[in-house]
Design an enzyme around this catalytic site. Structure first.
Site, PDB file in Angstrom:
ATOM      1  N   SER A  11      -6.135  15.268   1.262  1.00  0.00           N
ATOM      2  CA  SER A  11      -5.051  14.283   1.255  1.00  0.00           C
ATOM      3  C   SER A  11      -5.481  12.877   1.651  1.00  0.00           C
ATOM      4  CB  SER A  11      -3.912  14.744   2.173  1.00  0.00           C
ATOM      5  OG  SER A  11      -3.147  15.735   1.533  1.00  0.00           O
TER       6      SER A  11
ATOM      7  N   LYS B 141      -4.612  10.113  -0.691  1.00  0.00           N
ATOM      8  CA  LYS B 141      -3.362   9.359  -0.652  1.00  0.00           C
ATOM      9  C   LYS B 141      -3.544   7.939  -0.114  1.00  0.00           C
ATOM     10  CE  LYS B 141      -0.398  13.465  -0.292  1.00  0.00           C
ATOM     11  NZ  LYS B 141      -1.277  14.643  -0.075  1.00  0.00           N
TER      12      LYS B 141
ATOM     13  N   SER C 119       2.807  13.857   4.225  1.00  0.00           N
ATOM     14  CA  SER C 119       1.719  14.152   3.293  1.00  0.00           C
ATOM     15  C   SER C 119       2.228  14.917   2.076  1.00  0.00           C
ATOM     16  CB  SER C 119       0.603  14.945   3.986  1.00  0.00           C
ATOM     17  OG  SER C 119      -0.625  14.802   3.297  1.00  0.00           O
TER      18      SER C 119
END
Length: 387
Positions: A61, A64, A121
């Site tokens: 993640s 991101k 997330s």
């Protein structure tokens, strides 16, 4: 202004792409239980500690961060607004992994989708933002790779906007440091999202409301940035902290910890690295923001001298207790012949600790100097010839 911002960004990125300084007579970093790590003094633009920072790693993640960069860029360009409601596609709704718990019946404001992507997330929120900015996920991924190239992230490839495991979706600790640094420098007005501790969208379950960055709850100086985890990547954290120091002001550090064994371990190892950076090194302010580092003579100009320096304070970081050994040298072309524009690159400030060079800071013109009239230019031409 564009040339000035370009100069600042080039300086920051060059520091991250340069090899870490092999400090003499300084305690080694503490043992960090992670496959890769990097510690950067963002204020000074110096790398303080590294381990395997160019090894390819799965992004999880941390992907991101780039998605956020592109969304913030679209907001600034007014292609979208924070109040604008974006549809939730079937693709976004069905995303596996961490979620914001949105569905196709909803039209969700960009502001909430950003919180869902950053705090929770949420892979669903990430895909909704990618489709809202790029039209399609595939086009958004193309934009991600173009932006990575523009930032100098030479060892990063994106295959999706959320970070789920996919062949070839890799980065490095060095590239993550470049991205995180630029994210903070380029979009300070949006950095509050990364310090948000809790969030959930109205009408969705509360089971995923806490930010996974434990340091936000433990250390009041920590204000970001992003966690990541997959089986292959391990537990990862890009963390940043700002603390006040006498005679220097705010000092910001950035830690990259990749491949830790658990959620708790990535927080502990990141905290250990940040604390070491603040205690093992001192910051030294060499010049205030806008202060002239030198005022060399100018030829064929409307004034006889030119102030050169940086628009921001020039701060360097050295091992604790060694500030008295710092020396500086300015390297520039000579003679300086007008005209000059504010922000124009003029020379370099080289900073040494004893015989060791520890920093190289680009110097720019702090003022405009126009070209003199014909008689002034002619007189200076004669003086230069005699010289």
């Amino acid at each position: 202004m564009k040339s000035l911002l370009s100069s600042l960004r080039t300086f920051a990125c060059a520091a991250l792409m340069a090899p870490a300084i092999l400090w003499a007579q300084v305690p080694q970093p503490p043992e960090i239980a992670a496959r890769n790590y990097m510690l950067v003094d963002v204020t000074a633009g110096q790398v303080l500690a590294t381990k395997d920072i160019d090894a390819p790693v799965e992004q999880a993640s941390l992907t991101k961060l780039m998605t956020g960069y592109l969304v913030f860029d679209a907001l600034r360009a007014k292609k979208i607004t924070l109040e604008q409601r974006l549809p939730v596609s079937e693709r976004a709704w069905k995303m596996p992994g961490s979620r914001m718990f949105i569905d196709p019946k909803m039209q969700v404001p960009v502001d909430d989708l950003l919180k869902g992507m950053i705090v929770q997330s949420g892979n669903d929120a990430t895909v909704a933002l990618a489709e809202g900015v790029g039209g399609t996920v595939e086009n958004f991924v193309r934009l991600m790779n173009e932006q990575a190239k523009a930032l100098g992230m030479t060892n990063t490839a994106y295959k999706n906007p959320e970070g789920l495991t996919e062949p070839g979706h890799t980065t490095t600790a060095r590239d993550l440091a470049t991205l995180a640094t630029r994210l903070m420098q380029d979009f300070p007005e949006y950095m509050h999202y990364y310090s948000t501790k809790q969030y959930r969208y109205e009408g969705t379950p509360a089971s995923n409301s806490n930010n996974r960055n434990m340091l936000l709850f433990r250390d009041p100086s920590v204000d970001g940035l992003k966690t990541g985890h997959t089986t292959a990547a391990g537990y990862c954290l890009v963390a940043t902290s700002k603390r006040e120091f006498p005679n220097v002001g705010q000092r910001r550090l950035l830690s990259i910890v990749l491949g830790a064994a658990s959620e708790n371990a990535r927080a502990n190892e990141s905290q250990k690295l940040l604390n070491w950076g603040y205690t093992a090194f001192d910051s030294v302010k060499l010049f205030d923001a806008g202060q002239a580092a030198a005022t060399p003579a100018v030829w064929k100009g409307t004034q006889s001298t030119l102030k050169i320096g940086r628009p921001e304070a020039i701060v360097i970081t050295v091992p604790s207790g060694s500030a008295g050994k710092v020396t500086t040298e300015i390297v520039r072309k000579d003679p300086l012949v007008a005209p000059f524009t504010k922000g124009q690159a003029i020379g370099t400030l080289k900073v040494k600790l004893g015989e060791q060079q520890v920093a190289e800071v680009p110097l720019v013109a702090l003022e405009d100097v126009a070209q003199a009239g014909i008689f002034g230019r002619a007189w200076d031409a004669i003086r230069l010839w005699i010289k």
